[in-house]
Design a protein around this motif. Structure first.
Motif, PDB file in Angstrom:
ATOM      1  N   LYS A 207      28.901  40.127  35.025  1.00  0.00           N
ATOM      2  CA  LYS A 207      29.913  39.103  34.741  1.00  0.00           C
ATOM      3  C   LYS A 207      30.664  39.378  33.446  1.00  0.00           C
ATOM      4  O   LYS A 207      31.683  38.732  33.171  1.00  0.00           O
ATOM      5  CB  LYS A 207      29.250  37.722  34.710  1.00  0.00           C
ATOM      6  N   GLN A 208      30.180  40.346  32.672  1.00  0.00           N
ATOM      7  CA  GLN A 208      30.832  40.695  31.410  1.00  0.00           C
ATOM      8  C   GLN A 208      31.671  41.965  31.515  1.00  0.00           C
ATOM      9  O   GLN A 208      32.304  42.356  30.534  1.00  0.00           O
ATOM     10  CB  GLN A 208      29.768  40.868  30.314  1.00  0.00           C
ATOM     11  N   TRP A 209      31.651  42.608  32.692  1.00  0.00           N
ATOM     12  CA  TRP A 209      32.481  43.809  32.858  1.00  0.00           C
ATOM     13  C   TRP A 209      33.944  43.473  32.604  1.00  0.00           C
ATOM     14  O   TRP A 209      34.407  42.362  32.920  1.00  0.00           O
ATOM     15  CB  TRP A 209      32.339  44.349  34.268  1.00  0.00           C
ATOM     16  N   GLU A 210      34.692  44.427  32.077  1.00  0.00           N
ATOM     17  CA  GLU A 210      36.132  44.216  31.897  1.00  0.00           C
ATOM     18  C   GLU A 210      36.793  43.914  33.239  1.00  0.00           C
ATOM     19  O   GLU A 210      37.630  43.016  33.343  1.00  0.00           O
ATOM     20  CB  GLU A 210      36.775  45.450  31.274  1.00  0.00           C
ATOM     21  N   PHE A 211      36.392  44.675  34.274  1.00  0.00           N
ATOM     22  CA  PHE A 211      36.895  44.436  35.630  1.00  0.00           C
ATOM     23  C   PHE A 211      35.733  43.898  36.467  1.00  0.00           C
ATOM     24  O   PHE A 211      35.078  44.627  37.208  1.00  0.00           O
ATOM     25  CB  PHE A 211      37.483  45.729  36.218  1.00  0.00           C
ATOM     26  N   LYS A 212      35.481  42.617  36.265  1.00  0.00           N
ATOM     27  CA  LYS A 212      34.349  41.937  36.897  1.00  0.00           C
ATOM     28  C   LYS A 212      34.467  42.016  38.421  1.00  0.00           C
ATOM     29  O   LYS A 212      35.550  41.837  38.981  1.00  0.00           O
ATOM     30  CB  LYS A 212      34.324  40.477  36.451  1.00  0.00           C
TER      31      LYS A 212
ATOM     32  N   ARG B 289      32.439  33.293  37.762  1.00  0.00           N
ATOM     33  CA  ARG B 289      31.664  33.334  39.010  1.00  0.00           C
ATOM     34  C   ARG B 289      31.930  34.619  39.784  1.00  0.00           C
ATOM     35  O   ARG B 289      33.063  35.100  39.859  1.00  0.00           O
ATOM     36  CB  ARG B 289      32.013  32.121  39.872  1.00  0.00           C
ATOM     37  N   ILE B 290      30.881  35.150  40.371  1.00  0.00           N
ATOM     38  CA  ILE B 290      30.991  36.262  41.319  1.00  0.00           C
ATOM     39  C   ILE B 290      30.580  35.714  42.683  1.00  0.00           C
ATOM     40  O   ILE B 290      29.469  35.193  42.854  1.00  0.00           O
ATOM     41  CB  ILE B 290      30.096  37.446  40.914  1.00  0.00           C
ATOM     42  N   LEU B 291      31.469  35.798  43.647  1.00  0.00           N
ATOM     43  CA  LEU B 291      31.219  35.248  44.978  1.00  0.00           C
ATOM     44  C   LEU B 291      30.245  36.127  45.769  1.00  0.00           C
ATOM     45  O   LEU B 291      30.046  37.303  45.447  1.00  0.00           O
ATOM     46  CB  LEU B 291      32.535  35.088  45.731  1.00  0.00           C
ATOM     47  N   ILE B 292      29.690  35.538  46.816  1.00  0.00           N
ATOM     48  CA  ILE B 292      28.665  36.202  47.624  1.00  0.00           C
ATOM     49  C   ILE B 292      29.224  36.544  49.001  1.00  0.00           C
ATOM     50  O   ILE B 292      29.776  35.691  49.691  1.00  0.00           O
ATOM     51  CB  ILE B 292      27.420  35.304  47.788  1.00  0.00           C
TER      52      ILE B 292
ATOM     53  N   VAL C 155      42.261  45.721  38.696  1.00  0.00           N
ATOM     54  CA  VAL C 155      42.834  44.424  38.338  1.00  0.00           C
ATOM     55  C   VAL C 155      41.727  43.415  38.062  1.00  0.00           C
ATOM     56  O   VAL C 155      40.638  43.476  38.640  1.00  0.00           O
ATOM     57  CB  VAL C 155      43.780  43.898  39.438  1.00  0.00           C
ATOM     58  N   LYS C 156      42.036  42.468  37.165  1.00  0.00           N
ATOM     59  CA  LYS C 156      41.058  41.471  36.733  1.00  0.00           C
ATOM     60  C   LYS C 156      41.228  40.140  37.448  1.00  0.00           C
ATOM     61  O   LYS C 156      40.280  39.345  37.500  1.00  0.00           O
ATOM     62  CB  LYS C 156      41.200  41.224  35.229  1.00  0.00           C
TER      63      LYS C 156
ATOM     64  N   THR D  94      22.564  32.916  39.305  1.00  0.00           N
ATOM     65  CA  THR D  94      23.207  33.544  38.144  1.00  0.00           C
ATOM     66  C   THR D  94      24.634  33.959  38.478  1.00  0.00           C
ATOM     67  O   THR D  94      25.570  33.718  37.707  1.00  0.00           O
ATOM     68  CB  THR D  94      22.404  34.778  37.692  1.00  0.00           C
ATOM     69  N   LEU D  95      24.819  34.570  39.640  1.00  0.00           N
ATOM     70  CA  LEU D  95      26.144  35.054  40.022  1.00  0.00           C
ATOM     71  C   LEU D  95      27.099  33.917  40.347  1.00  0.00           C
ATOM     72  O   LEU D  95      28.287  33.968  39.995  1.00  0.00           O
ATOM     73  CB  LEU D  95      26.021  35.997  41.222  1.00  0.00           C
TER      74      LEU D  95
END
Length: 474
Positions: free
Chosen positions: A203-208, A266-269, A151-152, A257-258
Motif C-alpha cells: 500500500k506504500q508503493w509509489e504505483f500501488k 485500499r487495494i481491491l480483491i 499510473v497511480k 489489511t488490504l
C-alpha cells in the motif's frame, strides 16, 4: 483519437522478465525492442507457432508485449505482476536439464529463470524485482513514437490519454496475481508478521496495485484455490494441497489489511482462482459489512450453473455451452457482482470459456474470416449468458462486462485472435454476433431497457465499462 481498448488482466512482463535472467546484468528491461528481455519485444505467432497452439495448446509466442498492445490500440492495461510459483517447475519432471528444457518449452520464460524459480525462497523479493522491471522503462519513448507509463490513479490516465505530443501512450495499472507473493506457499509455514508487513508495504508503493488476485494455482496458506490447470502442465504438477478449502486466519488478516481504507489506499480483491468455498466466505464477509465493496473477476468466465449449492442450468440457451467447472463463476456470484457495481473481465482462453462439447462442435475452416466468426461465437456465448442472467434479475444487462484477456498468462487463445494486436478484430466480430442476437432472440428475451444497439454493447465491453470502473475505484 478512437476510443482505446482496455484489458483488465494480462502479463506483458512474464516472458521478457523471465528472459532477462539469461543476460548480464540480469533483470534488465531493454529499451531495444529487438531483445527478448524487452517489454517491447515483438514476437507475433509464426505458422508453426499457430499449429503448435492448435494441436497442443501451447502458446510459444508473445501475446501482450507493449508493441502488440500499441498495434491493437489496447492503451489502458491492468498488468499483472506474477512471480511464478515454484511448483510449476518443481514438478513430476524433476529438476534436471531435461526438465528445464520441457518446462521452458511449455512456459517460454527461459531455462535460467526456471532454475531461479526452482530454488526460490523469497517470492516477495521476486515481486519487487518484477515491479522494478516495469519501472525501468516508465515514460521512456521507444522508436520515437511509443511509450508506456505506470499510473497511480484515474487522473494520471486522463492526463496521459489527453497528451497530444504524437506519442502513443499505454497506461499500465499494476495488479498482482496470487498472494503467495507475500512470501507464502513455500515448503514451510510462513511468518505471519512478515506476511502482514509485506501486505502493508504494498500500500506504500509509489504505483500501488489497483487490485490483487488473492489465490492462484497452488496453496498459499491464505485461502483455498480452485483446480485451474489442464493438459501437459496439469499432468506434471500437483494442485491438491489446499484445493477447494476456505480462508485461514492469516488469510482474513491479510484481506482486512488490504481492504482497510483508513489511509485511502485500499487495494481491491480479485476473486478469480479462489475456491468456490473461499469465494462464498468472502462474499458473505462483504454482505455482513456496512460498505459496498465491488466484486472483481479480472480474467474470468461464467460456468452456466445457478450456484455452488444448486449446480443446475437455468438459462438453457447458453448454460450447457459453457465450461461447468468451479474455476468459472456461478450465476449467483455474477448477480452479486452486478449488485456491488463490480466488473467481470472475460478471458480469452478457449479452455475456460467453452465446454469440451462446444469446442468439439465448433465448425472449422481454412478461411480466416470464418475462423474468426466461429471462435468469437464462443466468447459471445459468455456475453449472452451474463446479459440474460442480469436481465432476468431485473438489472441492466450491459454494465459489468469487460475484457480480461489473460494474454501471456499461459493460456490457449481463441484461434485467429492470437494476441493483443487482434483485439480490434475480436470487437468487430463480436459486434456481428450482437447484431444477430439483437435482431432475433434479444428482441423477445430482453427487457426494453436492455435492448441497446450492438455498437453500444461492444463499446461497453471493450472500453466503457472498465473505464467507468477504473474512474470510480482507482
Amino acid at each position: 483519437m478512437e476510443t482505446p481498448y482496455i484489458d483488465l488482466h494480462c502479463h506483458p512482463a512474464l516472458k521478457p522478465f523471465g528472459k532477462s535472467f539469461s543476460v548480464s546484468p540480469t533483470r534488465r528491461n531493454s529499451p531495444d525492442s529487438s531483445k527478448p528481455n524487452s517489454l517491447w519485444y515483438y514476437d507475433p505467432p509464426s505458422l508453426t507457432d499457430k499449429l503448435l497452439n492448435y494441436i497442443g495448446g501451447l502458446t510459444k509466442f508473445s501475446q501482450a508485449n507493449a508493441t502488440a498492445l500499441g498495434y491493437g490500440n489496447v492503451l489502458i492495461v491492468c498488468t499483472s505482476l506474477y512471480p511464478l510459483e515454484k511448483w510449476f517447475v518443481n514438478n513430476k519432471l524433476g529438476s534436471g536439464s531435461l526438465s528445464d528444457v520441457i518446462n521452458d518449452f511449455a512456459l517460454g520464460i527461459g531455462k535460467e529463470r526456471i532454475n531461479f524459480i526452482q530454488q526460490i525462497t523469497d517470492y516477495y523479493a521476486d515481486l519487487e524485482d518484477e515491479y522494478d522491471f516495469y519501472r525501468q522503462l516508465h515514460n521512456t519513448v521507444i522508436q520515437g513514437k511509443y511509450r508506456y507509463v505506470l499510473v497511480k490513479n484515474y487522473t494520471d490516465i486522463e492526463y496521459w490519454q489527453s497528451l497530444n505530443d504524437g506519442i502513443t501512450t499505454i497506461c499500465f495499472l499494476l495488479t498482482i496475481e496470487g498472494l503467495h507473493t507475500l512470501n507464502t506457499g513455500l515448503e514451510t509455514d510462513p511468518n505471519p508478521d512478515e506476511v502482514l508487513a509485506h501486505a502493508a508495504k504494498l500500500k506504500q508503493w509509489e504505483f500501488k496495485p489497483f487490485f490483487v488476485t488473492f489465490a492462484h494455482h497452488f496453496w498459499n496458506h491464505l485461502c483455498g484455490h480452485a483446480k485451474s490447470l489442464s493438459g501437459i502442465i496439469a499432468d506434471a504438477t500437483d494442485q491438491s494441497k489446499g484445493l477447494n478449502t476456505g480462508f485461514t486466519d492469516l488469510g482474513w488478516e491479510v484481506l482486512k489489511t488490504l481492504l482497510d481504507n483508513s489511509d485511502n489506499k485500499r487495494i481491491l480483491i480479485d476473486i478469480k482462482h479462489m475456491s468456490a468455498r473461499s469465494r462464498s466466505e468472502y462474499i458473505n464477509y462483504l454482505k455482513s459489512g456496512n460498505e459496498r465493496i465491488p466484486l472483481i473477476m479480472s480474467h474470468a468466465a461464467a460456468n452456466g450453473l445457478r450456484s455452488m449449492n444448486e449446480p443446475v442450468v437455468d438459462i438453457l440457451e447458453t448454460g450447457y455451452k459453457l465450461l461447468q467447472e468451479d474455476i468459472n463463476f456461478y450465476d449467483d456470484e455474477i448477480y452479486y457482482l452486478a449488485q456491488t457495481d463490480g466488473i467481470i473481465g472475460l478471458q480469452l482462453d478457449e479452455r475456460r470459456i467453452a465446454s469440451t462439447a462446444t469446442l468439439h462442435d465448433t465448425p472449422h475452416s481454412l478461411f480466416r474470416n470464418k475462423i474468426m466468426h466461429y471462435r468469437s461465437a464462443l466468447l459471445w456465448n459468455q456475453v449472452q449468458h451474463i446479459a440474460e442472467l442480469l436481465n432476468a434479475r431485473g438489472l441492466f444487462a450491459w454494465n459489468n462486462i469487460a475484457i480480461g484477456s489473460d494474454f501471456d498468462g499461459i493460456i490457449n487463445p481463441l484461434n485467429a485472435f492470437w494476441t493483443a494486436e487482434e483485439i480490434p478484430f475480436l470487437a468487430d466480430y463480436l459486434e456481428r454476433h450482437a447484431y444477430n442476437y439483437m435482431q432475433g432472440r434479444g428482441r423477445t428475451v430482453l427487457q426494453t431497457y436492455n435492448q441497446i444497439s450492438p455498437h453500444e454493447i461492444i463499446t461497453r465491453i471493450f472500453s466503457d465499462n472498465a473505464l467507468r470502473f477504473i474512474k470510480t475505484y482507482f
